[in-house]
Structures are given as C-alpha cells and as structure tokens.
Design a protein around this motif. Structure first.
Motif, PDB file in Angstrom:
ATOM      1  N   ALA A   1       0.698 -11.699  -5.363  1.00 28.33           N
ATOM      2  CA  ALA A   1      -0.558 -10.966  -5.512  1.00 28.33           C
ATOM      3  C   ALA A   1      -0.898 -10.771  -6.984  1.00 28.33           C
ATOM      4  O   ALA A   1      -2.072 -10.815  -7.380  1.00 28.33           O
ATOM      5  CB  ALA A   1      -0.458  -9.617  -4.803  1.00 28.33           C
ATOM      6  N   ARG A   2       0.128 -10.576  -7.808  1.00 24.20           N
ATOM      7  CA  ARG A   2      -0.102 -10.419  -9.246  1.00 24.20           C
ATOM      8  C   ARG A   2      -0.642 -11.721  -9.840  1.00 24.20           C
ATOM      9  O   ARG A   2      -1.555 -11.711 -10.675  1.00 24.20           O
ATOM     10  CB  ARG A   2       1.216 -10.031  -9.930  1.00 24.20           C
TER      11      ARG A   2
ATOM     12  N   ALA B   1       2.744 -12.124   3.833  1.00 22.32           N
ATOM     13  CA  ALA B   1       1.359 -12.282   4.294  1.00 22.32           C
ATOM     14  C   ALA B   1       0.548 -11.002   4.127  1.00 22.32           C
ATOM     15  O   ALA B   1      -0.664 -11.053   3.928  1.00 22.32           O
ATOM     16  CB  ALA B   1       1.353 -12.714   5.753  1.00 22.32           C
ATOM     17  N   ALA B   2       1.203  -9.850   4.183  1.00 24.72           N
ATOM     18  CA  ALA B   2       0.489  -8.576   4.078  1.00 24.72           C
ATOM     19  C   ALA B   2      -0.196  -8.411   2.729  1.00 24.72           C
ATOM     20  O   ALA B   2      -1.160  -7.650   2.607  1.00 24.72           O
ATOM     21  CB  ALA B   2       1.460  -7.425   4.324  1.00 24.72           C
TER      22      ALA B   2
ATOM     23  N   GLU C   1       1.841  -0.328   8.330  1.00 26.96           N
ATOM     24  CA  GLU C   1       2.604   0.206   7.201  1.00 26.96           C
ATOM     25  C   GLU C   1       2.729  -0.840   6.094  1.00 26.96           C
ATOM     26  O   GLU C   1       2.575  -0.526   4.909  1.00 26.96           O
ATOM     27  CB  GLU C   1       3.985   0.650   7.667  1.00 26.96           C
ATOM     28  N   LEU C   2       2.998  -2.080   6.483  1.00 24.96           N
ATOM     29  CA  LEU C   2       3.081  -3.159   5.496  1.00 24.96           C
ATOM     30  C   LEU C   2       1.765  -3.332   4.750  1.00 24.96           C
ATOM     31  O   LEU C   2       1.745  -3.499   3.523  1.00 24.96           O
ATOM     32  CB  LEU C   2       3.455  -4.468   6.179  1.00 24.96           C
TER      33      LEU C   2
ATOM     34  N   ALA D   1       1.144  -2.902   0.801  1.00 24.19           N
ATOM     35  CA  ALA D   1       0.584  -3.998   0.003  1.00 24.19           C
ATOM     36  C   ALA D   1      -0.663  -3.555  -0.745  1.00 24.19           C
ATOM     37  O   ALA D   1      -0.894  -3.939  -1.900  1.00 24.19           O
ATOM     38  CB  ALA D   1       0.262  -5.180   0.906  1.00 24.19           C
ATOM     39  N   ALA D   2      -1.491  -2.726  -0.093  1.00 25.61           N
ATOM     40  CA  ALA D   2      -2.739  -2.289  -0.717  1.00 25.61           C
ATOM     41  C   ALA D   2      -2.489  -1.405  -1.924  1.00 25.61           C
ATOM     42  O   ALA D   2      -3.284  -1.400  -2.878  1.00 25.61           O
ATOM     43  CB  ALA D   2      -3.592  -1.540   0.307  1.00 25.61           C
ATOM     44  N   THR D   3      -1.387  -0.657  -1.908  1.00 29.64           N
ATOM     45  CA  THR D   3      -1.108   0.277  -3.006  1.00 29.64           C
ATOM     46  C   THR D   3      -0.025  -0.202  -3.942  1.00 29.64           C
ATOM     47  O   THR D   3       0.208   0.420  -4.979  1.00 29.64           O
ATOM     48  CB  THR D   3      -0.689   1.646  -2.449  1.00 29.64           C
TER      49      THR D   3
END
Length: 240
Positions: free
Chosen positions: A157-158, A175-176, A230-231, A235-237
């Motif tokens: 993601a980074r 994947a999350a 939860e995953l 991932a969002a935070t």
C-alpha cells in the motif's frame, strides 16, 4: 548542396591517414579514455559509499517481512581496464537467508517467495525515486501468514502512493490493503471443452464476503465476516 558538401568533407577527413590526422585521433582517444577512467572511478566510489547504507535499509524492511535473520550485502568488483556502459564495476546483490549461510547472489540463493520479498523491500526503500510507473507482484506473500502477511500488505500500500501496484494474492491480510479488489473466477464449460475466465470487482458487502471466503473458505460465516471487517479497518488506518 551545403549538406552534401559537409558530408563529403567528413568522409574525406575519415580517409585522411596523414601523421597529423592519426595523431589527432590518438589524442582524442586518449582524452576520452582518461575521462572514462575518471568518471568510472567516481561512480565506483559512489556505489561503495551507498552500498552499506542501502543494504542496511533493505535488511530492516526484510525484518518486517518474515525474514528477520536475513541480511543483504553487495559484491562490487572493479575492472578499470574493461569499462562498459554501466561503468567499471560488476555489481551483485547478495543474500544470506539466515546466520551462518554464505552470502550468494540473490537470484541464485533465494527461493521464489524470498526473492519476491527482497524485491519488495528494495522497491519500498526506493519508493518515490523509482521511475517505473507500474509494478506487478505475483505471490509475494508465498510461505507467510499472520502478522508478516499484514506487513507485506502495508508495504504494498505504501508503494501504491507513487506507483500503480498490481498484486496477485490468496491472502486476505494482503488483499485487505487494496484500493481496488478484483476476483478472478474460472468457469469450465464441459460441453464446449473450454474454460472461461471472469474478472469482477468486489465492493462493500461483496468484498467483506470475499475476504471472509479467503480467510475461512466460508463467505457467509459470521465469524469470517467479522474478521474480514476487522482486517479492512486495520488496513484503512494502518497504511502508514
């Protein structure tokens, strides 16, 4: 006519084998070689200076990718008498997967999963400086799970901040972290003797069910869906 005259003058000069012409060519060759030697030495010194710091940063990334005992280093062999397009050095990235293992060129001493993670670590260190616009990672999470899989997802993601990142994965923890989640389905058609492949995007509750299926094999499991949510929240935070 002027262009023809200029071309003819150049061709005539090439045919000139007088002592003066040969001396001029020799001087030009020697000057060019001296410049190559000087620039080659500068590049070689810069590589040696950067190698240690770069290897340390890559090693730190590998520690978070389930390769805590691995270390990377560089072999830099200079051949000043044989300069090439990339300078006077033969450079190899070496990997020691665990303490006591001899460092070997990464393309020879790493398994498929280790090679993918080494490349991911390198790309993370280079993030923002690499001109490659699109990166594709296939099974970069091979042989890992749990927290390590989440760390892989976070690093991917980074990378996606500066590149388009395409990831093939079977792990929900990876994947999350995706901005877009695509599912590939195969549907064999026995009558036609072919297999059709379908790609569809999943969002919202469909994505929750897909992540639950990846986690437990049961898309309608309440426990699996709770874990999937939860995953997604993590991932969002946790992209930073």
């Amino acid at each position: 006519m002027l262009a023809w005259a200029e071309d003819a003058a150049g061709r005539l000069a090439e045919l000139d084998v007088s002592d003066e012409a040969l001396q001029a060519l020799t001087s030009a060759r020697d000057a060019a070689r001296a410049e190559v030697d000087e620039l080659g030495a500068e590049v070689s010194a810069g590589r040696r200076t950067a190698a240690e710091g770069f290897a340390t940063e890559v090693g730190a990334e590998l520690a978070g990718l389930a390769m805590k005992s691995a270390s990377v280093s560089f072999s830099i062999d200079s051949h000043a008498d044989e300069p090439g397009p990339e300078g006077v050095d033969d450079v190899a990235l070496l990997l020691a997967p665990h303490p006591g293992a001899p460092p070997r060129p990464v393309h020879k001493g790493a398994s498929g999963g280790e090679l993918s993670r080494v490349m991911l670590a390198i790309e993370v260190v280079f993030a923002g400086a690499d001109p490659v616009p699109v990166m594709v990672f296939d099974e970069v999470d091979a042989g890992v799970g749990g927290q390590a899989a989440g760390e892989i997802g976070r690093r991917l993601a980074r990378l996606a901040r500066d590149h388009q990142v395409v990831v093939v994965t079977h792990l929900a923890q990876v994947a999350a972290f995706a901005d877009t989640h695509l599912v590939v389905d195969k549907s064999p058609d026995a009558a036609a003797g072919v297999t059709a492949t379908d790609i569809r995007a999943v969002e919202g509750e469909d994505r929750v069910r897909e992540l639950a299926r990846m986690l437990s094999g049961l898309s309608d499991s309440d426990t699996g869906q709770a874990h999937a949510r939860e995953l997604m929240a993590v991932a969002a935070t946790g992209r930073d």
